[in-house]
Design a protein around this motif. Structure first.
Motif, PDB file in Angstrom:
ATOM      1  N   ASP A  57      -7.664   7.543  -1.726  1.00  0.00           N
ATOM      2  CA  ASP A  57      -8.908   7.059  -2.312  1.00  0.00           C
ATOM      3  C   ASP A  57      -8.812   7.124  -3.844  1.00  0.00           C
ATOM      4  N   ILE A  58      -8.323   8.275  -4.353  1.00  0.00           N
ATOM      5  CA  ILE A  58      -8.222   8.455  -5.801  1.00  0.00           C
ATOM      6  C   ILE A  58      -7.240   7.448  -6.409  1.00  0.00           C
ATOM      7  N   LYS A  71      -5.838  11.234   2.703  1.00  0.00           N
ATOM      8  CA  LYS A  71      -6.868  10.185   2.583  1.00  0.00           C
ATOM      9  C   LYS A  71      -7.605  10.313   1.254  1.00  0.00           C
ATOM     10  N   GLU A  72      -7.879  11.558   0.878  1.00  0.00           N
ATOM     11  CA  GLU A  72      -8.568  11.801  -0.400  1.00  0.00           C
ATOM     12  C   GLU A  72      -7.712  11.285  -1.560  1.00  0.00           C
ATOM     13  N   LEU A  73      -6.421  11.583  -1.505  1.00  0.00           N
ATOM     14  CA  LEU A  73      -5.518  11.137  -2.572  1.00  0.00           C
ATOM     15  C   LEU A  73      -5.354   9.616  -2.574  1.00  0.00           C
ATOM     16  N   LEU A 129      -6.605  14.621   5.978  1.00  0.00           N
ATOM     17  CA  LEU A 129      -7.778  14.352   5.134  1.00  0.00           C
ATOM     18  C   LEU A 129      -7.419  14.416   3.656  1.00  0.00           C
ATOM     19  N   LYS A 130      -6.543  15.342   3.305  1.00  0.00           N
ATOM     20  CA  LYS A 130      -6.136  15.464   1.897  1.00  0.00           C
ATOM     21  C   LYS A 130      -5.422  14.188   1.436  1.00  0.00           C
ATOM     22  N   ASN A 155      -6.376   4.590  -5.180  1.00  0.00           N
ATOM     23  CA  ASN A 155      -6.681   3.224  -4.747  1.00  0.00           C
ATOM     24  C   ASN A 155      -5.562   2.634  -3.867  1.00  0.00           C
ATOM     25  N   PHE A 156      -4.963   3.477  -3.075  1.00  0.00           N
ATOM     26  CA  PHE A 156      -3.898   3.069  -2.136  1.00  0.00           C
ATOM     27  C   PHE A 156      -2.710   2.431  -2.871  1.00  0.00           C
TER      28      PHE A 156
END
Lengths: 429, 241
Positions: free
Chosen positions: A222-223, A218-220, A215-216, A225-226
């Protein structure tokens, strides 16, 4: 007999068990009641890349002209999920060393060297020094449990992120920065009292297990922008299991740090007795990545005791995509391996916060590190071309042989002069 | 007010939508949040986002400005690394609330799990109910206010920051390298201001403060034999897990 025969006295200079260092260790403990902390990491002799040799191309394949034909060194890391992988000119990166462990001038020089040769620097613990970011070619930003000086802005300044799970010099332990290096400026950056002995946070407050890591990340993503790669850094221990978990977490790659790795300060008992060397760790990591079926997409970076281009070539042949250097870069800047990094009294102005000592850093430190990386890359090219490769990344495990039974048993690479291994074979024959 | 209903979108898709809408609206509402993880990551600007339901892990991580009001519960790691804005949780949070929080306010109307405020660096974390063990572990700054009972090992090895508590057993529950003192007048004023802002009806005089050692220098005991300590000695139960 008129004259007594004088029998020479035999002095035993060194006892097999109670060596001078052992006696000094015991006396230190007897006086202080404490374990000893020291800089530089382990001094033990570990199996290393010298125990392998590269097979030159002769009749079975052709070598490549050393000085006239080209050999690709450009390296791309982290393209598994990141749209902007880390593109560097050589597979030699500069590993994470904190502003705090190192002085500002040394950090800045390292950053400048990456501009010269086109590689990356890693900020290490304690925040991103503006002078480092301003001068670096590619900036890797570490995410450590302490989060000293870390913020959303740090992520936005990064070309790649590295989530630290452990470091090879003291796996299972965390940052040690002793009071004589915690100046007012370092204390403000880390939000800690000035002059204290600092033992960093042991684990991430927001990652208490591998599922949370998923999850972390995924959060990063998101921040960021992949866009930029996210690597996990692990100390070499249960490498097979840890690397497989790293693959499952959704990272773009893993940095495996062997127990030869350096550090600014660590308990001697930790440096000496925790973790496994870079060579067997690399083999286990490569096997794990291949088992997971992600060899072509998941980047593998190794660090810990990398000294020269031969180490680089052999690491790449064993499956690494890149290596990271720390101590070697410091030595290029003048480090004399006095192992007093933790005391902040570095006589050559690298691992110190003392303004007078920092002035002793050689003027051409950046160029010296750049020269060192250039020469290392040259050496790797020489070996690769002799093995018939036009790309460093084309080096493969079939190109190498073990020089010792120990290395053979450890790596699964056949012993010189044979086609046999004395353990689980590593991918060919 | 713009209203969003989450159906089968991923958290990334929802967050991208939020980032776009925050620029255009002062208030947003999310219906059916389905307890998704990573909701409201790294939102910037000024906007009130009301979430009608519960959310999963990492709610409002890296929040940098807006107000997130969650009308239900949130999972672990609520408000991780947040730097500005507000997170208001009407019910309870899971463990490790506000890890490495840098600024802003995180208000939990219900209870919070263990290790809240882990490595917190700034901002205000208010829990109106009870809090689990190891609250405020190794904080580097910020203010934690707990109105209910607390678990053991409060404030272990804090470097900076303060924990205000009314737990009557705080003296016996603190971790190592911290001390308990009375709340100061300036702290009372700051807490009163927060309570007025968030309409929390609680007297501030009763608070004790857990704060770092004056020297800031921590002592650690790895081996602590107890066999020669008398029963009335000050037994150092290091890491009372």
């Amino acid at each position: 007999m008129d004259k007594a025969v004088k029998i020479p006295k035999v002095t035993i200079a060194q006892h097999g068990v109670w060596t001078k260092e052992t006696r000094q260790e015991i006396n230190h403990k007897a006086v202080t009641g404490q374990h000893r902390v020291r800089g530089m990491g382990a001094i033990t002799r570990f199996p290393n890349f010298d125990d392998l040799t590269v097979l030159p191309a002769q009749l079975s394949r052709l070598s490549v002209d050393t000085y006239r034909e080209s050999c690709v060194t450009k390296t791309s890391l982290g393209s598994r999920f990141a749209s902007k992988p880390l593109e560097i000119e050589t597979p030699i990166m500069i590993s994470g060393m904190s502003y705090g462990a190192l002085g500002k001038e040394a950090k800045t020089a390292l950053a400048k060297s990456t501009q010269i040769v086109g590689t990356s620097i890693n900020n290490g613990e304690g925040g991103l020094l503006p002078e480092e970011r301003d001068n670096s070619y590619k900036q890797v930003v570490q995410i450590l449990p302490s989060r000293f000086g870390f913020s959303l802005e740090s992520i936005e300044a990064a070309d790649a992120l590295e989530i630290i799970c452990g470091i090879g010099a003291k796996p299972g332990l965390t940052g040690h920065l002793l009071g004589n290096k915690i100046t007012k400026e370092i204390a403000e950056l880390r939000q800690i009292p000035e002059g204290i002995d600092l033992y960093s946070h042991p684990r991430h407050g927001d990652i208490f297990g591998p599922d949370d890591m998923v999850l972390k990340i995924k959060e990063l993503r998101d921040i960021t922008n992949f866009e930029i790669p996210i690597f996990l850094k692990i100390a070499a221990g249960r490498v097979t299991e840890d690397v497989k978990i790293a693959v499952k977490t959704g990272a773009d790659g893993v940095v495996v740090d062997g127990c030869q790795a350096g550090t600014g300060a660590a308990p001697v008992v930790a440096s000496k007795n925790l973790g496994i060397p870079t060579l067997p760790a690399l083999v286990q990591a490569t096997r794990a990545i291949e088992d997971m079926g992600v060899k072509d997409e998941f980047s593998l970076i190794v660090s810990g005791g990398i000294r020269d281009g031969a180490d680089v070539a052999k690491a790449l042949a064993l499956g690494a995509d890149a290596v990271a250097i720390g101590t070697g870069a410091n030595i290029a800047m003048g480090c004399i391996s006095c192992q007093k990094c933790h005391e902040g009294v570095c006589p050559v102005g690298i691992c110190t916060q003392d303004p007078e000592l920092r002035e002793k850093l050689v003027d051409d430190a950046a160029q010296r590190v750049a020269n060192y990386i250039t020469a290392m890359t040259n050496e790797a090219i020489i070996i690769a071309k002799a093995a018939g490769k036009t790309k460093l990344s084309n080096l493969e495990r079939e190109d190498i042989r073990s020089m010792t039974l120990e290395a053979c048993a450890m790596t699964g690479i056949p012993l010189i002069g044979t086609n046999f291994t004395f353990t689980e074979p590593f991918g060919f024959f | 007010m713009e209203s969003l209903t989450i159906t089968d979108q991923t958290s990334v898709e929802v967050n991208q939508m939020l980032r776009r809408l925050i620029k255009e609206h002062d208030e947003l509402r999310i219906e059916n949040p389905h307890s998704i993880h990573n909701l409201g990551t790294a939102l910037k600007g000024k906007c009130k986002v009301t979430i009608n339901g519960s959310t999963g892990y990492f709610t409002g991580g890296f929040l940098a400005g807006p107000t997130l009001e969650i009308l239900g519960n949130t999972g672990w790691y609520t408000g991780d690394n947040m730097s500005d804005g507000e997170i208001i949780v009407h019910k309870s949070t899971g463990s490790n609330c506000a890890p490495s929080m840098m600024g802003g306010t995180l208000l939990v109307r219900g209870n919070s799990g263990s290790r809240l405020g882990f490595g917190m660096k700034g901002g205000d974390l208010i829990v109106c109910g009870d809090a689990g063990r190891w609250a405020g572990y190794m904080t580097l700054g910020g203010r934690i206010i707990i109105l209910g009972k607390m678990g053991p090992v409060i404030g272990e090895s804090m470097y900076k920051g303060v924990i205000h508590t009314v737990d009557p057993d705080v003296e016996s529950k603190i971790g190592n390298n911290v001390r308990v003192v009375n709340i100061t007048e300036s702290e009372k004023q700051a807490v009163t201001a927060l309570f007025e802002k968030y309409q929390i009806d609680h007297p501030v005089d009763q608070f004790k403060s857990v704060i770092p050692l004056e020297s800031g220098r921590h002592k650690y005991t790895l081996f602590n034999p107890t066999h020669r300590q008398s029963s009335d000695a000050n037994v150092n139960l290091h890491h009372k897990i």
